[in-house]
Design a protein around this motif. Structure first.
Motif, short mmCIF file in Angstrom:
data_model
loop_
_atom_site.label_atom_id
_atom_site.label_comp_id
_atom_site.label_asym_id
_atom_site.label_seq_id
_atom_site.Cartn_x
_atom_site.Cartn_y
_atom_site.Cartn_z
N GLU A 78 0.63 -1.34 -0.09
CA GLU A 78 -0.06 -0.03 -0.01
C GLU A 78 0.75 1.25 -0.02
O GLU A 78 2.02 1.23 0.85
CB GLU A 78 -0.77 -0.10 1.18
CG GLU A 78 -2.33 -0.93 1.02
CD GLU A 78 -3.34 -0.32 2.08
OE1 GLU A 78 -2.89 0.66 3.24
OE2 GLU A 78 -4.22 -1.10 2.28
N LYS A 79 0.48 2.38 -0.64
CA LYS A 79 1.05 3.46 -0.59
C LYS A 79 0.48 4.17 0.62
O LYS A 79 -0.54 3.98 1.30
CB LYS A 79 0.74 4.45 -1.84
CG LYS A 79 1.38 3.78 -2.99
CD LYS A 79 1.07 4.49 -4.36
CE LYS A 79 -0.36 4.44 -4.59
NZ LYS A 79 -0.85 5.07 -6.12
N ASP A 124 -3.66 1.53 -3.59
CA ASP A 124 -4.10 2.72 -2.93
C ASP A 124 -4.08 2.36 -1.34
O ASP A 124 -4.22 1.32 -0.99
CB ASP A 124 -5.15 3.03 -3.55
CG ASP A 124 -5.18 3.57 -4.94
OD1 ASP A 124 -4.09 4.17 -5.21
OD2 ASP A 124 -6.22 3.60 -5.75
N GLU A 125 -3.95 3.52 -0.59
CA GLU A 125 -4.32 3.47 0.72
C GLU A 125 -5.58 2.76 1.05
O GLU A 125 -6.72 3.16 0.40
CB GLU A 125 -4.29 4.75 1.35
CG GLU A 125 -4.28 4.86 2.80
CD GLU A 125 -3.77 6.35 3.44
OE1 GLU A 125 -3.57 6.29 4.60
OE2 GLU A 125 -3.82 7.05 2.64
N ARG A 178 -6.60 -0.23 0.54
CA ARG A 178 -6.96 -1.24 -0.31
C ARG A 178 -6.88 -2.62 0.21
O ARG A 178 -8.03 -3.50 -0.38
CB ARG A 178 -5.99 -1.16 -1.79
CG ARG A 178 -6.36 -1.99 -2.82
CD ARG A 178 -7.66 -1.95 -3.22
NE ARG A 178 -7.93 -2.64 -4.70
CZ ARG A 178 -9.30 -2.95 -5.23
NH1 ARG A 178 -10.31 -2.71 -4.35
NH2 ARG A 178 -9.31 -3.64 -6.26
#
Length: 233
Positions: A126-127, A139-140, A142
């Motif tokens: 994840e970012k 994506d955050e 996710r």
């Protein structure tokens, strides 16, 4: 010299209770009549010994065949489980030999295809924050969206928008997703939400009713091995 009583005869014919009582009273007459015994499927073996012939033997053979089939199925399942465990252990050794995070992702995909006949495997992170080359960026939040807030695994059909398997995505019919939380050396956060994903070309390759111990074990090996190296920005 004793005279045997006649079987009762009536217009309706003899009744079984009367025949049975007569045979109990004079069993030797039946035992001495070999032709009659053979006609009813019994085989005499000496005095007072009667072998239950074809019918009984057929039933015994059917029972033996059912037991043999059940034993073969159990043995087949045991061999398959042993083979899967052996391949899993060998795969773990391959992963432990990784030289860096990118090599770890490459090795995971290679063992998934070469040792388990899958379409591929991937690791995703994840970012925000850097994502190693060869890993997929998520994506955050996710991971929670895919597995649920407290979910650890998800097995079932592939779905649109997953996009974890690159060029093999079109071949993937079912997936196994395993939550990871690697803690990279020197990272500002204690752990990063991540996924270890496996893709099968078969629709029933991964199903919700399956156990996921082996893929979960591989995911744990990936997670712990990844913690050897820091993330480079």
């Amino acid at each position: 010299m004793s005279v045997l009583p006649d079987l009762p005869t009536e217009d309706t014919g003899p009744h079984w209770p009367e025949i049975r009582a007569w045979l109990q009273a004079y069993p030797q007459i039946l035992l001495d009549d070999r032709s009659l015994l053979e006609e009813v499927g019994l085989k005499p073996h000496g005095r007072n010994v009667v072998e239950f012939g074809r019918a009984a033997l057929t039933r015994l053979e059917e029972v033996a065949e059912r037991e043999a089939d059940a034993r073969k199925r159990i043995e087949s399942i045991a061999r398959a489980n042993f083979a899967a465990q052996t391949q899993t252990h060998v795969a773990a050794l391959d992963l432990l030999e990784a030289r860096n995070l990118s090599d770890l992702a490459r090795r995971l995909d290679a063992v998934a295809q070469g040792r388990f006949g899958l379409s591929g495997a991937a690791v995703a992170l994840e970012k925000p924050g850097p994502v190693p080359f060869g890993w997929r960026a998520l994506d955050e939040d996710r991971v929670d969206g895919l597995l649920g807030e407290h979910g650890l695994t998800w097995l079932g059909p592939n779905f649109d928008g997953l996009n974890l398997f690159g060029a093999s995505e079109d071949q993937v019919r079912s997936v196994a997703l395993i939550r990871m939380a690697p803690q990279f050396p020197g990272a500002e956060t204690t752990a990063r939400p991540a996924l270890c994903a496996f893709g099968s070309p078969e629709e029933d390759g991964f199903t919700a009713t399956m156990g996921c111990e082996l893929v979960a074990f591989i995911a744990r090996v990936v997670e712990r091995t990844a913690e050897r190296w820091p993330l480079l920005g």
